[in-house]
Design an enzyme around this catalytic site. Structure first.
Site: not given
Length: 543
Positions: A119-121, A191, A440, A466
């Protein structure tokens, strides 16, 4: 081997005793120690299956003659953290991830590392650690979530955010929201759209630090586990050839990543993360690079939120390497990869299998890339927009400012009907220091889409967006309000001119008026902080 410091001679007998206490045999101790850096947890849907990925990696490492030694780091789910105080910890977690890996790898003298993010980070935090440590390294992500067809509609997490905004504005029913909530996230994985997590996992392929397929093979496909075994075997080849992270992650590969970013239409957050990775490489990152590369790189994909396609469609069309094959004359083909071959060699025999998902370079969605950096008197040091997700009617736009000092204030105004066509929503004091943590703004942008205003209203912020955001959403405004940036001096009713094709954003007041406001408008007092956020804010610097 770096691990020899734990192994050789009488003085290391205590070390060997402790290693044996962990179950290692004398034979194991003589082999290379490969750290398996796993971000598995039971909270984040992108990470709940990473224990299985780690098991496959360990099988590959062991089969190729190494000793896999797994340890964990944290992972924050941006979706779950969204819209409340938890989002202040999302970007901030990136540094915790990088620092914790450095601590573990150096304290235990590991010889090589396999990174398992999703995921993102987590992916950028691990990339920062890989560069910092400069060991033989490879990345294998957990893979994206599926998006499944329900009556001709493919939902994703963004669908839920948008429907929630519509429901709060009285434009959707409780029943429809409940139905979409249960349909939108049908599997584990990151996602399903070209949001930040998938953007960074795809860019790992462009950088060369991951095997082909890393960014696009869905989490639930058995192909994902086979790739994990391949990654475990490949790390041993990298170790034996002494191919380290900095031989792969460097200025050449960062430019390749930015080029693929433009063609793929990645999240604006990639600008933050590539800048941080570049800093670890001692490269001075310049936002102008985005516009320079964008001007030469067409947009070939429009994945959600910019279009209807999702990650499984990109995978079916040939994945990241198929995109690179279309733009190979714009890449540094000599850049090294974890295959032991150059990008150019890896691209031999690669081609796109579906030009409805990945357009031909001669018939792109746009002859400019997916991101743009804007400059002007609101953002002297720049700001970033996902151009590929902006409606054509909003590329040039002048609107009236509606100013808010927090995300929650702006969200309430949108869902209560106080924002109308032609407005520019300004959200400030949400930057890295002012937030703190640079939250975000998916909730307000999704609310704009949910009430049907995303094609008529712009939103600018010193926070960020996001990757799921669509519309004229302009983030990373720098300097931020908390540092006295011009965004702090915008007032309700000011006109703001946005010109994305010309990369400009300006407040329509005179320099004299702006100077007067700076002299007379006090900045908002900074919130009292404690714990990690206090440490984080004191450590922040600009790129």
């Amino acid at each position: 081997m770096k691990s020899d410091i734990l192994k050789d001679g009488a003085k290391t007998a205590p070390h060997r005793a402790l290693l044996k206490a962990s179950g290692l045999t004398d034979s194991d101790i003589r082999k290379p120690f490969v750290g398996i850096v796993n971000s598995h947890n039971d909270i984040v849907p992108g990470h709940i299956d990473l224990d299985k990925i780690a098991l496959a990696v360990k099988q590959g490492v062991a089969a190729a003659g190494g000793v896999p030694l797994e340890f964990n780091t944290i992972a924050v789910c941006d979706g779950i953290a969204m819209g409340h105080e938890g989002m202040k910890y999302s970007l901030a977690s990136r540094e915790v991830i990088a620092d914790s890996i450095e601590c573990m790898a150096l304290a235990h003298c590991l010889d090589a590392l396999v990174f398992i993010p999703n995921c993102d980070k987590v992916t950028p935090g691990m990339l920062m650690a890989a560069v910092r440590l400069d060991l033989p390294s490879i990345f294998i992500s957990g893979g994206p979530m599926l998006s499944i067809d329900y009556d001709g509609i493919y939902y994703d997490l963004n669908s839920v955010f948008e429907c929630a905004g519509a429901q709060m504005a009285g434009k959707a029913t409780d029943k429809s929201l409940s139905e979409i909530e249960s349909l939108a996230c049908p599997s584990c994985g990151s996602c399903a759209g070209m949001f930040t997590a998938n953007s960074m996992n795809c860019l790992c392929e462009a950088i060369g630090i991951a095997l082909p397929g890393n960014g696009t093979i869905p989490a639930v496909y058995s192909e994902r586990r086979r790739l994990a075994k391949d990654a475990g075997e490949t790390i041993m080849h990298l170790f034996r050839e002494n191919i380290t992270a900095r031989q792969i992650i460097n200025e050449r590969s960062i430019f390749n990543a930015l080029t693929v970013d433009m063609a793929l239409g990645c999240s604006t957050n990639t600008a933050l993360h590539l800048a941080a990775i570049a800093k670890e490489c001692n490269i001075s990152f310049n936002l102008e690079w985005i516009n320079e590369i964008s001007s030469k790189t067409p947009t070939l994909c429009k994945l959600a939120p910019a279009g209807k396609h999702h990650m499984q469609d990109l995978h079916r069309a040939g994945g990241v390497y198929a995109i690179m094959s279309e733009i190979k004359n714009k890449l540094d083909l000599g850049a090294m990869t974890v295959t032991g071959q150059s990008i150019g060699k890896n691209l031999e025999q690669i081609h796109c299998t579906d030009n409805t998902v990945i357009r031909n370079i001669n018939q792109p969605y746009s002859f400019d890339g997916g991101l743009a950096a804007l400059f002007g008197n609101i953002a002297p040091e720049g700001c970033v927009v996902k151009r590929s997700a902006v409606d054509s009617g909003m590329l040039k736009f002048t609107g009236k400012a509606c100013v808010f000092n927090s995300e929650s204030e702006a969200y309430d105004a949108i869902v209560s009907g106080r924002i109308t066509k032609g407005d520019v929503v300004v959200i400030r004091y949400e930057g890295p220091i002012g937030g703190p943590g640079m939250r975000e703004m998916l909730a307000p942008t999704s609310a704009l889409a949910g009430v049907g205003l995303d094609k008529y209203v712009a939103l600018i912020t010193d926070g960020r967006f996001s990757g799921a955001t669509r519309g004229a959403a302009i983030g990373h405004v720098s300097p931020e309000a908390a540092l006295g940036g011009p965004i702090a001096y915008i007032i309700d009713g000011d006109y703001i001119e946005i010109n994305i094709p010309e990369c400009s954003i300006n407040l329509k007041i005179t320099d004299a008026e702006l100077k007067k406001r700076k002299a007379n408008m006090p900045l908002r007092e900074q919130p009292m902080l404690s714990g990690y956020l206090k440490k984080y804010v004191h450590a922040l610097t600009s790129i």
